[in-house]
Scaffold this active site. Structure first.
Site, PDB file in Angstrom:
ATOM      1  N   ASP A  70       0.839  -1.200   0.000  1.00  0.00           N
ATOM      2  CA  ASP A  70       0.000   0.000   0.000  1.00  0.00           C
ATOM      3  C   ASP A  70       0.873   1.247   0.000  1.00  0.00           C
ATOM      4  OD1 ASP A  70       0.303  -1.043   2.966  1.00  0.00           O
ATOM      5  OD2 ASP A  70       0.000   1.107   3.110  1.00  0.00           O
ATOM      6  N   ASP A 108       0.892 -17.458  -5.671  1.00  0.00           N
ATOM      7  CA  ASP A 108       1.469 -16.302  -6.357  1.00  0.00           C
ATOM      8  C   ASP A 108       0.396 -15.594  -7.176  1.00  0.00           C
ATOM      9  OD1 ASP A 108       3.161 -14.442  -7.493  1.00  0.00           O
ATOM     10  OD2 ASP A 108       3.955 -15.834  -9.002  1.00  0.00           O
ATOM     11  N   GLU A 132       2.028 -10.483  -0.264  1.00  0.00           N
ATOM     12  CA  GLU A 132       2.329  -9.053  -0.168  1.00  0.00           C
ATOM     13  C   GLU A 132       3.808  -8.883   0.182  1.00  0.00           C
ATOM     14  OE1 GLU A 132       0.501  -4.890   1.664  1.00  0.00           O
ATOM     15  OE2 GLU A 132      -0.127  -6.794   2.550  1.00  0.00           O
ATOM     16  N   HIS A 148       1.332  -8.950  -4.177  1.00  0.00           N
ATOM     17  CA  HIS A 148       0.340  -7.941  -3.769  1.00  0.00           C
ATOM     18  C   HIS A 148       1.118  -6.655  -3.492  1.00  0.00           C
ATOM     19  CE1 HIS A 148      -3.512  -6.574  -1.981  1.00  0.00           C
ATOM     20  NE2 HIS A 148      -2.716  -5.870  -1.188  1.00  0.00           N
TER      21      HIS A 148
END
Length: 471
Positions: free
Chosen positions: A70, A437, A446, A395
């Site tokens: 993020d 994956d 992630e 991710h």
């Protein structure tokens, strides 16, 4: 030099997480991108408001690494990340003086490892309220961005509530940084002193606010807008108190920090995580034979003895493990971010070797490098861009949205996690194989800075000690 390129690549992974810099083709290759979030006009969230900075006050909090997949920046997770990277330098300074990663600062007279940590350190310093020394928990959107490139969205950014865990982590990092960067005073004039003052001010705030717990549930019931990004909540603060005291003691030699350290020398020692940072303080005590101003030393023999006992426990059943690695002897190893467990086990074993000079600990540490590079039940090398079978769909928002087929290199994915909190479809669910994956799998695929940091330490430590392997 078999591990040197891996060590270089995982360290450069941090460059690709820089938040407010444009990544140019010269340094980023096909993963070049414009600058992301400038964070030069961040709002003080109502939960963080004070007399000098009421809600809605605009401050600058530029720089720093994006935390994970993020685009937010969290002090608590930066804490263990920075502590691990600065410790890597303290343990192997000569090695890092020659390790160049190809970043804009390469060749400036400061090791690239320290240039990279300095980028995040300067951001951390913006997160301290100059009025009282408290430290904001995070710099964040109210909610997560979509799977887009950084800087595409224009949602408001906030600094959110000061907390004791964040402030003590900040105190520990800035105290250690004062010690490390003090050796570069001509190139970075005033930085060491600024870090030292910031650490002491954070400590004083913590003494006045010894148990301010960050709770997003409480914040969202009492303030607006609601904050729904990563919480990094921590209700147990003894480890933060110890780590901050250990770093301040190593830097200042003051007896007031020595007494706090002494209260925790017999505490149970565990592999570190963002919510349990005490081991970082124990490592610091062992590497710094610090005298107090009165000439007294803390007796670290019990610390080294307990660390060797931990290391012996890790290697006791390695020989009967299917893959001959330290990692994976217990189902408890396979948690969210299990690959960081493997890396941090390796760091413990490297430190056991540094204390004892017993080859068995270094050999065991190498087994966990092997685990991360593919000697595991999935067959994956868990570092993007490394090996013939490595993650292609982490991710990680930039890797998903940049239109480039290979993901950004040098990033360690989370690894097998039977908890599978993301509810994605996993082909296997046993602890050792619960990995997939795909980009939706934030529970196993992630990336995060606190996972990359111990890999930087471990792989480069093994390389730095390569002359001792097999001796």
């Amino acid at each position: 030099d078999i591990y040197r390129e891996v060590g270089r690549v995982v360290l450069k992974g941090f460059y690709f997480q820089r938040s407010d810099q444009s990544l140019t083709v010269k340094y980023a290759g096909e993963w070049a991108r414009p600058a992301g979030h400038p964070d030069t006009s961040v709002l003080v969230h109502p939960s963080a408001a004070g007399a000098a900075r009421p809600a809605g006050t605009k401050i600058s909090s530029a720089g720093g690494w994006y935390d994970a997949g993020d685009y937010n920046k969290y002090i608590v997770n930066s804490g263990i990340t920075m502590g691990t990277l600065l410790s890597a330098y303290e343990d192997f300074p000569e090695y890092y003086r020659s390790l160049e990663t190809g970043i804009p600062e390469s060749g400036n007279g400061i090791p690239d490892l320290l240039d990279e940590t300095l980028y995040n350190l300067r951001w951390m310093l913006t997160m301290q309220d100059p009025a009282d020394g408290g430290v904001y928990h995070k710099c964040t959107n109210a909610s997560f961005d979509g799977m887009v490139m950084p800087g595409v969205t224009r949602d408001p950014r906030y600094v959110v509530q000061k907390g004791t865990a964040a402030t003590l982590d900040f105190a520990a990092v800035t105290a250690q940084a004062a010690r490390v960067f003090g050796k570069f005073g001509k190139l970075l004039p005033g930085l060491s002193d600024s870090c030292r003052k910031a650490a002491l001010k954070a400590w004083e705030w913590s003494l006045k606010n010894p148990a301010v717990i960050y709770s997003q549930d409480f914040i969202n019931k009492n303030f607006s807008p609601a904050i729904t990004t990563g919480e990094y909540g921590d209700r147990h603060l003894d480890d933060e108190w110890f780590w901050a005291a250990a770093e301040l003691y190593a830097t200042t030699g003051s007896t007031r920090f020595a007494s706090r350290v002494g209260q925790h020398l017999q505490d149970v020692k565990r592999i570190p995580s963002w919510s349990d940072v005490a081991m970082l303080g124990f490592y610091t005590l062992l590497r710094n034979e610090t005298k107090s101003k009165q000439g007294k030393r803390i007796d670290t023999r019990p610390v080294s003895a307990s660390m060797l006992q931990m290391a012996d426990g890790l290697i006791s059943s390695q020989g009967v493990n299917a893959f001959g690695t330290v990692m994976g002897q217990s189902v408890k190893d396979f948690i969210w971010g299990s690959n960081s467990v493997a890396a941090n086990q390796g760091i413990l074993l490297v430190n056991a070797f540094l204390v004892s000079h017993d080859q068995k600990y270094l050999d065991a540490a190498i087994s966990n490098v092997d685990y991360l590079l593919g000697r595991n039940a999935t067959g994956y090398s868990f570092i993007t861009g490394i090996g013939t079978k490595s993650p292609m769909f982490p991710h990680h928002r930039p890797s998903v949205a940049d239109g480039v087929d290979p993901p950004i290199p040098g990033l360690l994915v989370a690894g097998p996690n039977p908890g599978r909190q993301d509810k994605c479809e996993y082909p296997h669910t046993e602890p050792e194989t619960a990995y997939v994956d795909v980009a939706c799998s934030y529970a196993s695929n992630e990336i995060a800075i606190n996972w990359n940091a111990p890999v930087v330490y471990l792989v480069n430590a093994v390389q730095a000690l390569s002359g001792k392997i097999g001796k």
